[in-house]
Design an enzyme around this catalytic site. Structure first.
Site, PDB file in Angstrom:
ATOM      1  N   GLU A 161       0.194  26.867 -15.961  1.00 26.43           N
ATOM      2  CA  GLU A 161      -1.172  26.491 -15.627  1.00 26.43           C
ATOM      3  C   GLU A 161      -1.364  25.059 -16.112  1.00 26.43           C
ATOM      4  OE1 GLU A 161      -5.076  25.841 -14.947  1.00 26.43           O
ATOM      5  OE2 GLU A 161      -4.040  25.446 -16.816  1.00 26.43           O
ATOM      6  N   CYS A 176     -10.643  27.759 -18.561  1.00 24.47           N
ATOM      7  CA  CYS A 176      -9.397  28.246 -17.986  1.00 24.47           C
ATOM      8  C   CYS A 176      -9.663  29.391 -17.026  1.00 24.47           C
ATOM      9  CB  CYS A 176      -8.478  28.710 -19.111  1.00 24.47           C
ATOM     10  SG  CYS A 176      -6.838  29.150 -18.534  1.00 24.47           S
ATOM     11  N   CYS A 201      -6.672  32.553 -18.816  1.00 23.42           N
ATOM     12  CA  CYS A 201      -7.048  33.362 -19.983  1.00 23.42           C
ATOM     13  C   CYS A 201      -8.569  33.446 -20.015  1.00 23.42           C
ATOM     14  CB  CYS A 201      -6.505  32.744 -21.254  1.00 23.42           C
ATOM     15  SG  CYS A 201      -7.131  31.095 -21.569  1.00 23.42           S
ATOM     16  N   HIS A 248     -12.137  32.552 -24.080  1.00 19.99           N
ATOM     17  CA  HIS A 248     -13.062  31.566 -24.650  1.00 19.99           C
ATOM     18  C   HIS A 248     -14.479  32.119 -24.710  1.00 19.99           C
ATOM     19  CE1 HIS A 248      -9.984  28.551 -24.957  1.00 19.99           C
ATOM     20  NE2 HIS A 248      -9.575  28.917 -23.756  1.00 19.99           N
ATOM     21  N   ARG A 291      -1.732  33.614 -25.358  1.00 16.38           N
ATOM     22  CA  ARG A 291      -0.790  32.570 -25.766  1.00 16.38           C
ATOM     23  C   ARG A 291      -0.851  32.245 -27.250  1.00 16.38           C
ATOM     24  NH1 ARG A 291      -2.486  32.822 -21.373  1.00 16.38           N
ATOM     25  NH2 ARG A 291      -1.201  32.717 -19.512  1.00 16.38           N
ATOM     26  N   SER A 326      -2.278  26.732 -26.659  1.00 15.26           N
ATOM     27  CA  SER A 326      -1.299  25.803 -26.077  1.00 15.26           C
ATOM     28  C   SER A 326      -1.368  24.435 -26.743  1.00 15.26           C
ATOM     29  CB  SER A 326      -1.465  25.686 -24.562  1.00 15.26           C
ATOM     30  OG  SER A 326      -1.036  26.876 -23.943  1.00 15.26           O
ATOM     31  N   CYS A 332      -0.301  26.749 -21.000  1.00 14.98           N
ATOM     32  CA  CYS A 332      -1.568  26.634 -20.273  1.00 14.98           C
ATOM     33  C   CYS A 332      -2.249  25.340 -20.671  1.00 14.98           C
ATOM     34  CB  CYS A 332      -2.492  27.798 -20.538  1.00 14.98           C
ATOM     35  SG  CYS A 332      -4.052  27.535 -19.678  1.00 14.98           S
ATOM     36  N   CYS A 389      -6.357  24.986 -20.873  1.00 13.37           N
ATOM     37  CA  CYS A 389      -6.893  25.338 -22.185  1.00 13.37           C
ATOM     38  C   CYS A 389      -6.678  24.197 -23.173  1.00 13.37           C
ATOM     39  CB  CYS A 389      -6.203  26.586 -22.723  1.00 13.37           C
ATOM     40  SG  CYS A 389      -6.870  28.104 -22.070  1.00 13.37           S
TER      41      CYS A 389
HETATM   42 NI1  NFE Z   1      -5.562  28.945 -20.354  1.00 20.46          NI
HETATM   43 FE1  NFE Z   1      -5.314  30.152 -23.169  1.00 20.46          FE
HETATM   44  C1  NFE Z   1      -4.481  31.668 -23.630  1.00 20.46           C
HETATM   45  C2  NFE Z   1      -6.386  30.007 -24.540  1.00 20.46           C
HETATM   46  S1  NFE Z   1      -4.170  28.465 -23.854  1.00 20.46           S
HETATM   47  S2  NFE Z   1      -4.434  30.315 -21.152  1.00 20.46           S
HETATM   48  O1  NFE Z   1      -3.906  32.610 -23.764  1.00 20.46           O
HETATM   49  O2  NFE Z   1      -7.124  29.821 -25.341  1.00 20.46           O
HETATM   50  O3  NFE Z   1      -2.982  28.705 -24.644  1.00 20.46           O
END
Ligand code: NFE
Ligand code: MG
Length: 572
Positions: free
Chosen positions: A13, A60, A63, A67, A484, A507, A551, A554
């Site tokens: 991503e 994102c 995921c 958030h 992640r 990430s 990702c 993110c």
């Molecule tokens: Ni956009 Fe995420 C996850 C977050 S980034 S995927 O899992 O926070 O690593």
């Protein structure tokens, strides 16, 4: 000696560039650069903290839930709110299903083609493929007829030159080791997994109205009503439907994902000695089993909070979230305190300062700034986060089911736990975690049903909903283990509005650049000593980088609030 540049890394991503120095067929140095600029932190300033989650989850589309959850946790911590148990369990169910879907998509659609040669599948014998499939699992879609149909379908794609997502792979690369039949089996399951993940994530439409970007989070709880006597609420019928879907998820992981993982891994055990990286692992812990504030206690978490340092599984160290800080020495930002000092998130700053060359460029200026990602550190140490970190922390802490599952997978591969510190270990940990969490999702559903049956229908605590009840100033943080890895949101509320908001993302921990002390990030470290057979076809770089499931949306979540142009992109 060659500088290998992979930009963009595909099957992730977002936008990631890797530069690697290759000497005598091995990587001797590596740099990871987030090349995309977007974001959320700044647009939250001045807003009502009760709506922050709604914006934050737009970071994102992969995921998506994570958030939202971490944002409401941060605001709840700041205001001293503990949601009712039903809300906590519904949040767990949403998150657990997020993990199972996200991990399955990563394994089949983002990572498998690093190990599976699609073109070789054309040489497979469907009868032998069926025998192989039935020898490793009782997954029902394993007949010679089915594999024959998949082979025909693939052949017609190749003949017509319509390889679609399979175009431009490094097919025929010497690092591919699977026999043709294993390749055909994996291609068939790749296609099955597309259907599986779409059906399975209906859990999110039941509990969240839609996917991605669920609509039912709320500071203080959830807005999913529970009423056994209403068609428009969680009732016995909805719970039964959830059970059917969650069971299908467990079946898919048990019958397809984990056996495929073991079958594929058994041909690649050399990758247990490659890609280890930092050797430091952080997990904030996840899945509260009671109504608690995770920022104040880690008691009762299903997956433990902890830190493993230097690959030492004999002890798990405690985690103090206030020891998190972010460097920008090699990132395109500036700090008022100077660019070599790390800032803890409560004092965090987000001021872009792009000094890099204009794209397209040949080589990053790695002595200076080279990424849009910051460099988070724990107690000034670079650490890896994600499924491997969680499974190692849980394993070292003596989590009984994690120990069993790790033991089972390692036993099948005839290797010991030391092999976990590797590219293949990262990929295996994600599969082990999928099994663990698919099982756990049904137990959480049991707990929710029992709580409802006991007469508790509450999903929200509204005592502090009115901003008139808030103190003039409040600070809080939310912790979460996203698929992640470790995620945290940090909020300062002043006179009922958000004064500051910082997000430290999985990430970013893994893909961030070096810090002021020159410590590499997790990707940069894991790439060291990775073999590269052909610098023109750096398949091995993809294996290690994909094992982290990058990702970048993110990770590079910063946005100029007025949409001012910050980077000019020229398309030739
Ligand atoms: Ni956009 Fe995420 C996850 C977050 S980034 S995927 O899992 O926070 O690593
Ligand atoms: Mg941030």
């Amino acid at each position: 000696m060659a500088r290998v540049v992979v930009d963009p890394i595909t099957r992730i991503e977002g936008h990631l560039r890797i530069e690697a120095q290759v000497d005598a067929g091995k990587i001797t140095n590596a740099w990871s650069s987030g090349t995309m600029w977007r974001g959320i932190e700044t647009i939250l300033h001045g807003r009502d903290p009760r709506e922050a989650w709604y914006f934050a989850q737009r970071i994102c589309g992969v995921c998506t839930t994570v958030h939202a959850l971490t944002s409401v946790r941060a605001v709840e911590d700041a205001l001293g709110i503990i949601p009712p148990l039903n809300a906590i369990l519904i949040r767990n169910l949403i998150t657990l299903s997020q993990f199972v879907q996200d991990h399955a998509v990563h394994f089949y659609h983002l990572h498998a083609l690093d190990w599976v040669d699609i073109v070789s599948a054309l040489d497979a014998d469907p009868v032998a493929t069926s025998k192989l499939a039935q020898s490793i699992s009782d997954y029902p879609r394993s007949s010679p007829k089915l594999f024959s149909a998949v082979k025909d379908r693939l052949t017609s794609f190749v003949k017509a030159g319509r390889l679609g997502p399979f175009a431009n792979g490094y097919w025929g690369h010497p690092a591919y080791k699977l026999p043709a039949e294993a390749n055909l089996m994996a291609v068939s399951h790749y296609l099955d997994a597309l259907d599986f993940q779409r059906d399975y994530i209906r859990i999110h439409s039941i509990l969240g109205g839609k996917n991605p970007h669920l609509q039912t989070y709320l500071v203080g709880g959830m807005s999913v009503p529970i009423d056994p006597n209403s068609q428009a609420a969680i009732n016995a019928g909805t719970l039964a439907e959830l059970r059917v879907i969650l069971q299908k998820g467990l079946d898919f992981v048990t019958q397809a994902y984990v056996p495929d993982l073991i079958a594929i891994a058994s041909f690649y055990t050399d990758w247990t000695a490659i890609g280890g990286g930092l050797g430091n692992y952080l997990s904030f812990g996840e899945f509260p089993t009671a109504a608690t504030n995770l920022s104040k206690t880690d008691a009762g978490l299903f997956l433990p909070r902890g830190l493993v340092l230097g690959k030492d599984l004999s002890k798990v160290l405690p985690v103090d979230p206030l020891k998190v800080a972010e460097y920008i020495s090699h990132s395109w930002y500036s700090y008022t305190v100077g660019n070599d000092k790390p800032l803890p998130p409560f004092e965090g700053e987000t001021t872009p300062s792009y000094t890099g060359p204009k794209p397209p460029y040949d080589q990053l200026d790695v002595a200076s700034k080279y990424s849009w990602l910051k460099s988070p550190r724990y107690d000034d140490r670079a650490v890896e986060v994600g499924p491997l970190a969680r499974m190692l922390v849980a394993y070292a802490a003596g989590h009984p089911r994690v120990k069993e599952l790790v033991g089972y997978v390692l036993g099948q591969l005839k290797v010991g736990p030391e092999v976990l510190f590797s590219t293949l270990g990262r990929t295996a940990a994600r599969g082990i975690e999928s099994q663990l969490l698919a099982e756990q999702s049904l137990k959480v559903l049991d707990q929710l049903e029992a709580n409802i049956a006991g007469g508790d229908l509450r999903v929200h605590d509204g005592a502090k909903w009115d901003p008139g009840t808030w103190p003039a100033r409040a600070q809080g943080f939310g912790l979460h283990e996203a698929p992640r890895g470790s995620l945290s949101h940090w909020v300062t509320i002043q006179n009922t509005k958000i004064e500051a908001y910082q997000i430290v993302v999985p990430s970013t921990w893994n893909a961030g650049p070096r810090d002021a002390k020159g410590q590499r990030g997790a990707y940069e470290s894991a790439l060291l000593n990775t073999p590269v057979a052909d610098p023109e076809k750096p398949l091995e770089i993809l294996r290690t980088v994909h094992s982290f499931d990058p990702c970048m949306a993110c990770a590079a979540h910063i946005l100029d609030p007025r949409g001012n142009e910050l980077v000019e992109v020229t398309i030739a």
